[in-house]
Scaffold this motif. Structure first.
Motif, PDB file in Angstrom:
ATOM      1  N   GLU A   1       0.988  -1.279  -0.050  1.00  0.00           N
ATOM      2  CA  GLU A   1      -0.141  -0.092  -0.085  1.00  0.00           C
ATOM      3  C   GLU A   1       0.919   1.356  -0.077  1.00  0.00           C
ATOM      4  N   ARG A   2       2.114   1.159   0.442  1.00  0.00           N
ATOM      5  CA  ARG A   2       2.718   2.506   0.470  1.00  0.00           C
ATOM      6  C   ARG A   2       3.621   2.673  -0.569  1.00  0.00           C
ATOM      7  N   ARG A   3       3.563   1.968  -1.789  1.00  0.00           N
ATOM      8  CA  ARG A   3       4.409   1.984  -2.967  1.00  0.00           C
ATOM      9  C   ARG A   3       3.609   3.185  -3.820  1.00  0.00           C
ATOM     10  N   GLU A   4       4.443   3.447  -4.764  1.00  0.00           N
ATOM     11  CA  GLU A   4       4.111   4.523  -5.637  1.00  0.00           C
ATOM     12  C   GLU A   4       3.067   3.852  -6.665  1.00  0.00           C
ATOM     13  N   THR A   5       3.397   2.569  -6.860  1.00  0.00           N
ATOM     14  CA  THR A   5       2.736   1.974  -8.018  1.00  0.00           C
ATOM     15  C   THR A   5       1.358   1.236  -7.264  1.00  0.00           C
ATOM     16  N   ALA A   6       1.017   1.443  -5.976  1.00  0.00           N
ATOM     17  CA  ALA A   6      -0.072   1.100  -5.361  1.00  0.00           C
ATOM     18  C   ALA A   6      -1.150   2.223  -5.876  1.00  0.00           C
ATOM     19  N   GLU A   7      -0.879   3.363  -5.889  1.00  0.00           N
ATOM     20  CA  GLU A   7      -1.796   4.538  -6.715  1.00  0.00           C
ATOM     21  C   GLU A   7      -2.170   4.184  -8.203  1.00  0.00           C
ATOM     22  N   ASP A   8      -0.965   3.744  -8.743  1.00  0.00           N
ATOM     23  CA  ASP A   8      -1.203   3.471 -10.171  1.00  0.00           C
ATOM     24  C   ASP A   8      -2.130   2.290 -10.349  1.00  0.00           C
ATOM     25  N   ALA A   9      -2.099   1.255  -9.478  1.00  0.00           N
ATOM     26  CA  ALA A   9      -3.052   0.090  -9.619  1.00  0.00           C
ATOM     27  C   ALA A   9      -4.449   0.453  -9.372  1.00  0.00           C
ATOM     28  N   LEU A  10      -4.412   1.519  -8.338  1.00  0.00           N
ATOM     29  CA  LEU A  10      -5.849   1.863  -7.969  1.00  0.00           C
ATOM     30  C   LEU A  10      -6.606   2.714  -9.113  1.00  0.00           C
ATOM     31  N   LEU A  11      -5.719   3.351  -9.771  1.00  0.00           N
ATOM     32  CA  LEU A  11      -6.102   4.081 -10.783  1.00  0.00           C
ATOM     33  C   LEU A  11      -6.591   3.296 -12.082  1.00  0.00           C
ATOM     34  N   VAL A  12      -5.884   2.137 -12.382  1.00  0.00           N
ATOM     35  CA  VAL A  12      -6.099   1.368 -13.341  1.00  0.00           C
ATOM     36  C   VAL A  12      -7.331   0.472 -13.076  1.00  0.00           C
ATOM     37  N   VAL A  13      -7.440   0.128 -11.783  1.00  0.00           N
ATOM     38  CA  VAL A  13      -8.827  -0.696 -11.327  1.00  0.00           C
ATOM     39  C   VAL A  13     -10.037   0.510 -11.700  1.00  0.00           C
ATOM     40  N   SER A  14      -9.910   1.427 -11.273  1.00  0.00           N
ATOM     41  CA  SER A  14     -11.049   2.597 -11.546  1.00  0.00           C
ATOM     42  C   SER A  14     -11.219   2.583 -12.953  1.00  0.00           C
ATOM     43  N   GLU A  15     -10.125   2.671 -13.934  1.00  0.00           N
ATOM     44  CA  GLU A  15     -10.354   3.119 -15.572  1.00  0.00           C
ATOM     45  C   GLU A  15     -10.859   1.710 -15.998  1.00  0.00           C
ATOM     46  N   LEU A  16     -10.644   0.558 -15.579  1.00  0.00           N
ATOM     47  CA  LEU A  16     -10.992  -0.619 -16.127  1.00  0.00           C
ATOM     48  C   LEU A  16     -12.639  -1.032 -15.694  1.00  0.00           C
ATOM     49  N   VAL A  17     -13.099  -0.896 -14.278  1.00  0.00           N
ATOM     50  CA  VAL A  17     -14.136  -0.909 -13.977  1.00  0.00           C
ATOM     51  C   VAL A  17     -15.141   0.065 -14.709  1.00  0.00           C
ATOM     52  N   THR A  18     -14.794   1.120 -14.708  1.00  0.00           N
ATOM     53  CA  THR A  18     -15.585   2.308 -15.213  1.00  0.00           C
ATOM     54  C   THR A  18     -15.871   1.952 -16.937  1.00  0.00           C
ATOM     55  N   ASN A  19     -14.548   1.556 -17.507  1.00  0.00           N
ATOM     56  CA  ASN A  19     -15.047   0.991 -19.037  1.00  0.00           C
ATOM     57  C   ASN A  19     -15.934   0.002 -19.170  1.00  0.00           C
ATOM     58  N   ALA A  20     -15.679  -1.109 -18.066  1.00  0.00           N
ATOM     59  CA  ALA A  20     -16.599  -2.347 -18.367  1.00  0.00           C
ATOM     60  C   ALA A  20     -18.046  -1.651 -18.030  1.00  0.00           C
ATOM     61  N   GLY A  21     -18.489  -0.909 -17.118  1.00  0.00           N
ATOM     62  CA  GLY A  21     -19.657  -0.007 -16.859  1.00  0.00           C
ATOM     63  C   GLY A  21     -20.286   0.644 -18.028  1.00  0.00           C
ATOM     64  N   LEU A  22     -19.229   1.401 -18.610  1.00  0.00           N
ATOM     65  CA  LEU A  22     -19.976   2.170 -19.758  1.00  0.00           C
ATOM     66  C   LEU A  22     -19.927   1.636 -21.177  1.00  0.00           C
ATOM     67  N   HIS A  23     -19.026   0.426 -21.426  1.00  0.00           N
ATOM     68  CA  HIS A  23     -19.050   0.206 -22.803  1.00  0.00           C
ATOM     69  C   HIS A  23     -19.115  -1.314 -22.816  1.00  0.00           C
ATOM     70  N   ALA A  24     -19.141  -2.070 -21.713  1.00  0.00           N
ATOM     71  CA  ALA A  24     -19.366  -3.597 -22.036  1.00  0.00           C
ATOM     72  C   ALA A  24     -20.411  -4.123 -21.190  1.00  0.00           C
ATOM     73  N   TYR A  25     -21.550  -3.671 -20.714  1.00  0.00           N
ATOM     74  CA  TYR A  25     -22.684  -4.240 -20.139  1.00  0.00           C
ATOM     75  C   TYR A  25     -22.336  -4.485 -18.665  1.00  0.00           C
ATOM     76  N   GLY A  26     -21.471  -3.542 -18.294  1.00  0.00           N
ATOM     77  CA  GLY A  26     -21.017  -3.894 -16.758  1.00  0.00           C
ATOM     78  C   GLY A  26     -20.156  -4.615 -16.114  1.00  0.00           C
ATOM     79  N   CYS A  27     -19.525  -4.230 -15.137  1.00  0.00           N
ATOM     80  CA  CYS A  27     -18.411  -5.144 -14.866  1.00  0.00           C
ATOM     81  C   CYS A  27     -19.047  -6.227 -13.753  1.00  0.00           C
ATOM     82  N   HIS A  28     -18.474  -7.382 -14.155  1.00  0.00           N
ATOM     83  CA  HIS A  28     -19.119  -8.772 -13.636  1.00  0.00           C
ATOM     84  C   HIS A  28     -18.359  -9.117 -12.271  1.00  0.00           C
TER      85      HIS A  28
END
Length: 155
Positions: free
Chosen positions: A51-78
């Motif tokens: 959790e204290r790695r700079e990469t942790a913030e990158d991972a959280l942002l990637v999760v946000s983007e992928l889940v958002t994209n699934a919701g907007l463009h792919a019939y929802g995140c399963h």
């Protein structure tokens, strides 16, 4: 979990690599899937000592983007699946078989269209594969980015 207990009862990270672990979060039909996915990821990173790695913030942002994209463009995140081992793998399962297509051009001042560009810039690798009646869009972060001591942070 490869941690030792600190005097106050909080886990602290060790130099020992994390053994293979997988965590799954069902997000089918869940309101606030992005926030729930981020919270789930944040807790996993904390449990794994990342959790204290700079990469942790990158991972959280990637999760946000992928889940958002699934919701907007792919019939929802399963489902959101996090796998820890030599690195971190993030899998987002959605309900559309069409592969993700990054926009060729993002227009300045117009919101949206940058999600996959952000994933591409932050993750070491990313891609997609067919999965049942949908697909998995995945991103990976290498072990060196997760285990290197962050500046100002000691084990």
């Amino acid at each position: 979990m490869n941690t030792k207990r600190a005097a106050v009862g909080r886990p602290t990270c060790t130099e020992t690599p994390i053994t293979f672990q997988r965590r799954r979060l069902d997000l089918r039909g869940i309101r606030g899937a992005v926030g729930k996915g981020r919270d789930f990821t944040r807790q996993a990173l904390r449990d794994w000592g990342w959790e204290r790695r700079e990469t942790a913030e990158d991972a959280l942002l990637v999760v946000s983007e992928l889940v958002t994209n699934a919701g907007l463009h792919a019939y929802g995140c399963h489902e959101l699946v996090l796998t820890a081992g030599e690195g971190l793998r993030i899998d987002v399962v959605d309900g559309d078989t069409a592969p993700p297509r990054p926009r060729a051009v993002c227009r300045p001042g117009v919101p949206g269209g940058r999600g996959l560009y952000i994933v591409q810039r932050l993750a070491d690798r990313w891609g997609s594969r067919a999965h049942g009646t949908g697909k998995v869009v995945w991103a990976e972060f290498g072990a060196s980015r997760l285990t290197a001591t962050a500046e100002g942070h000691r084990h």
